[in-house]
Scaffold this motif. Structure first.
Motif, PDB file in Angstrom:
ATOM      1  N   TRP A  61       0.826  -1.207   0.000  1.00 57.46           N
ATOM      2  CA  TRP A  61       0.000   0.000   0.000  1.00 57.46           C
ATOM      3  C   TRP A  61       0.859   1.256   0.000  1.00 57.46           C
ATOM      4  CZ3 TRP A  61      -4.968  -0.487  -1.021  1.00 57.46           C
ATOM      5  CH2 TRP A  61      -5.538  -1.760  -0.837  1.00 57.46           C
ATOM      6  N   PRO A  62       1.648   1.452  -1.046  1.00 56.02           N
ATOM      7  CA  PRO A  62       2.519   2.635  -1.084  1.00 56.02           C
ATOM      8  C   PRO A  62       1.726   3.935  -1.110  1.00 56.02           C
ATOM      9  CG  PRO A  62       2.508   1.520  -3.202  1.00 56.02           C
ATOM     10  CD  PRO A  62       1.783   0.625  -2.259  1.00 56.02           C
ATOM     11  N   ASP A  63       0.435   3.817  -1.442  1.00 59.12           N
ATOM     12  CA  ASP A  63      -0.372   5.023  -1.611  1.00 59.12           C
ATOM     13  C   ASP A  63      -1.278   5.304  -0.420  1.00 59.12           C
ATOM     14  OD1 ASP A  63      -1.608   2.651  -2.138  1.00 59.12           O
ATOM     15  OD2 ASP A  63      -2.743   3.360  -3.876  1.00 59.12           O
TER      16      ASP A  63
ATOM     17  N   ARG B 241      -2.824   8.635  -1.150  1.00 54.22           N
ATOM     18  CA  ARG B 241      -4.027   8.937  -1.930  1.00 54.22           C
ATOM     19  C   ARG B 241      -5.315   8.457  -1.271  1.00 54.22           C
ATOM     20  NH1 ARG B 241      -2.268   6.422  -7.735  1.00 54.22           N
ATOM     21  NH2 ARG B 241      -2.447   4.557  -6.438  1.00 54.22           N
TER      22      ARG B 241
ATOM     23  N   GLN C 209       6.899  -3.987  -5.192  1.00 50.84           N
ATOM     24  CA  GLN C 209       5.993  -2.994  -4.631  1.00 50.84           C
ATOM     25  C   GLN C 209       4.801  -2.824  -5.567  1.00 50.84           C
ATOM     26  OE1 GLN C 209       7.523   0.429  -2.671  1.00 50.84           O
ATOM     27  NE2 GLN C 209       6.300   1.834  -3.874  1.00 50.84           N
ATOM     28  N   TRP C 210       3.676  -2.516  -4.978  1.00 55.57           N
ATOM     29  CA  TRP C 210       2.479  -2.306  -5.784  1.00 55.57           C
ATOM     30  C   TRP C 210       2.659  -1.136  -6.757  1.00 55.57           C
ATOM     31  CZ3 TRP C 210      -1.942  -4.291  -7.372  1.00 55.57           C
ATOM     32  CH2 TRP C 210      -2.848  -3.433  -8.011  1.00 55.57           C
TER      33      TRP C 210
ATOM     34  N   ARG D  97      -4.761  -7.237  -3.460  1.00 58.39           N
ATOM     35  CA  ARG D  97      -5.002  -5.838  -3.808  1.00 58.39           C
ATOM     36  C   ARG D  97      -5.417  -5.714  -5.276  1.00 58.39           C
ATOM     37  NH1 ARG D  97      -1.951  -0.023  -3.117  1.00 58.39           N
ATOM     38  NH2 ARG D  97      -3.681   0.995  -4.215  1.00 58.39           N
TER      39      ARG D  97
END
Lengths: 342, 342
Positions: free
Chosen positions: A290-292, A335, B230-231, B262
DNA sequence: CTGAAAGCGCTTACAG
DNA sequence: CTGAAAGCGCTTACAG
């Protein structure tokens, strides 16, 4: 595995052990041809015999073990805190190993309000100092300090003017609360433990208190989903009654954020799109998926490094200051907490 | 912080240091009133002066440091492996601390194919032995063994008849493949690194190879989604072309499983419902959010305990066997790989 | 049972 | 520069 000693080399080289020590430490001047030759012979012998000095003997002379312990609460074997503890340890080690220290791990427990350390570190003088991390009960402070002498408190509940690295999580809660107001959300949902035990890490209550303070000045309502731990199917219904475009979920730990996402997913809702989500904390492995995600974070590896530096300071200038420091959390926009367009 | 020694107590008690040592170790018989009284006096002094024996002095006599190092690859600061390393360490420590040993952490790196250890452990004799865990390059084996003497290889790529704990991940891949066939899926999607570097942990290729073997006997097709880390948003499209009721996703690491979830979520798809999902590995923190994920797992804490026991064995009966052992993975049924009803 | 002696492996301080 | 001496704190082995 008999190890070779300074004496072994001295005997074979036909010199005194002191000379060997001097040659190997580079203390000896090597100006005359004869001394150069002899020095080379000694070095060659040391190499052949795989000589390495005995740490215990060195320690006796210097009155320094050059070992530092990291005290982790027994609860750190639980999945929610394991990650943080490890990054603390790596950070500590990063600085310590460069300074010639070795980092050891010691499990600490509290049994009937008493310090419980099974490690030999409790019986013998093993460490030059100790770094206590995470949720070590405050009650054990005196025992730990009198047992180990040099103690640095890294992100624990212990809050003194010196020798502490403290997170000020009240600010985290406040900042999140203010942002929620500014961005036009109508309700906030706190996901996390509600009435943490008095020995729990202060960050939990601090964040909630900060959030409460910030929201009190507005008409944003604050609900909470208590006792979050492992996913259970009934959580779906609970999330159902809360998640929506007017709601900003405030996840206390990364675990709570993930449970929220899962709950939302089971309802066909996505964070940032169908509801707001902000996490009070973050770990690298959650961030990779979940980088965002909108969150606050602080670098535990770096905090570990700071703690180690404090320790080295304290060891060298033993009666000096060593003032406590704050660990600052950073806002990461992400985000998942967009401004609501009304 | 001057520590008190046996001599300090002896002087104040008016006896010899040996007598103090004997009293404190309980070796002395206390039969006559006078000796009982003296013993009590000595114990009282020790308590008052906060006496603890000096580990270095004890180590010199015994020729044993009672310290064990855990060697972790420098890459273990990356989020994907950090968790496993920590659980290994806790498990190791659990057994070692009970046996009077202290567990230290040493970072190991490979620079230009050479062993690179910055820790003082490389210069001095510090450990009685060392447990190497995870993705330590095989190439460093000889260097590590000659540097530390006693080495146990825990879940590394090193595979010997002795002193190793090895995972047999080929079986994991096979078992997953067979189950996918049995449950009526038409295609399998491998999510994970495809061409891991030769120094990567063997489990990655083993699992894939096992999966391939099992599926070769059937008409289930095998695709793969490479270079997962990474996503990134474009992954959505990739998953879109694969996920569906006939597809079973095989996630190499927990990270891959979460990325899959995800990806599916962004398409409105849920694992176990809209597509099959099975993970080759698991960690406690992922399991807390996805207790119902179908997966194989093995207990790293327990593996650490086994390794520590091996180490103790090797220290005590130094030329004895110490045969290598397999680390078995368990199947956890979960709910994300249901039998397809056609 | 008790304490004087010697030693673990190294270093520091001092004579030669 | 070099080596004999003493000591770090403890333990083991030995006389008394």
């Amino acid at each position: 595995m008999t190890t070779t000693t300074l004496n072994d080399i001295a005997r074979q080289a036909g010199v005194s052990p002191q000379t060997v020590a001097r040659v190997l430490s580079g203390t000896n001047k090597e100006n005359r041809p004869s001394s150069i030759e002899r020095a080379q012979k000694i070095r060659e012998l040391a190499r052949q015999l795989n000589y390495r000095p005995n740490a215990a003997a060195r320690a006796m002379n210097n009155r320094q073990t050059q070992n530092i312990g990291v005290l982790v609460a027994a609860s750190h074997s639980d999945p929610f805190t394991a990650n943080s503890a490890y990054f603390f340890i790596l950070g500590v080690n990063d600085v310590l190993e460069a300074a010639g220290y070795i980092t050891s791990v010691v499990r600490v427990d509290e049994v009937e309000h008493q310090l419980d350390i099974r490690s030999r570190a409790a019986q013998e003088v093993v460490f030059d100092g100790v770094i206590a991390v995470g949720s070590i009960p405050v009650r054990l402070r005196d025992d730990i300090e009198s047992m180990f002498g040099n103690v640095i408190w890294l992100d624990t509940n212990v809050d003194l003017a010196r020798r502490c690295l403290i997170r000020h999580e009240l600010n985290v809660g406040r900042m999140i609360g203010q942002t929620i107001i500014e961005r036009g959300y109508k309700r906030a949902l706190w996901v996390g433990r509600m009435n943490p035990s008095p020995t729990a890490h202060h960050s939990h209550q601090d964040r909630y208190a900060g959030l409460q303070q910030a929201l009190a000045t507005s008409d944003v309502t604050l609900d909470h989903l208590p006792s979050i731990g492992q996913w259970q199917d009934h959580m779906r219904e609970e999330f159902k009654s809360y998640l929506g475009p007017e709601t900003a979920v405030v996840a206390n730990e990364t675990n709570c954020a993930q449970l929220t996402i899962r709950g939302g997913m089971s309802l066909g809702l996505q964070p940032g799109q169908d509801y707001g989500l902000v996490a009070c904390d973050m770990t690298p492995n959650v961030l990779s998926v979940w980088p965002d995600i909108t969150h606050m974070t602080y670098d535990r590896y770096d905090a570990g490094r700071q703690a180690a530096k404090m320790m080295l300071e304290q060891i060298s200038e033993s009666d000096q200051a060593c003032h406590s420091q704050q660990l600052e959390s950073q806002w990461c926009e992400g985000r998942t907490l967009p401004t609501r367009h009304i």
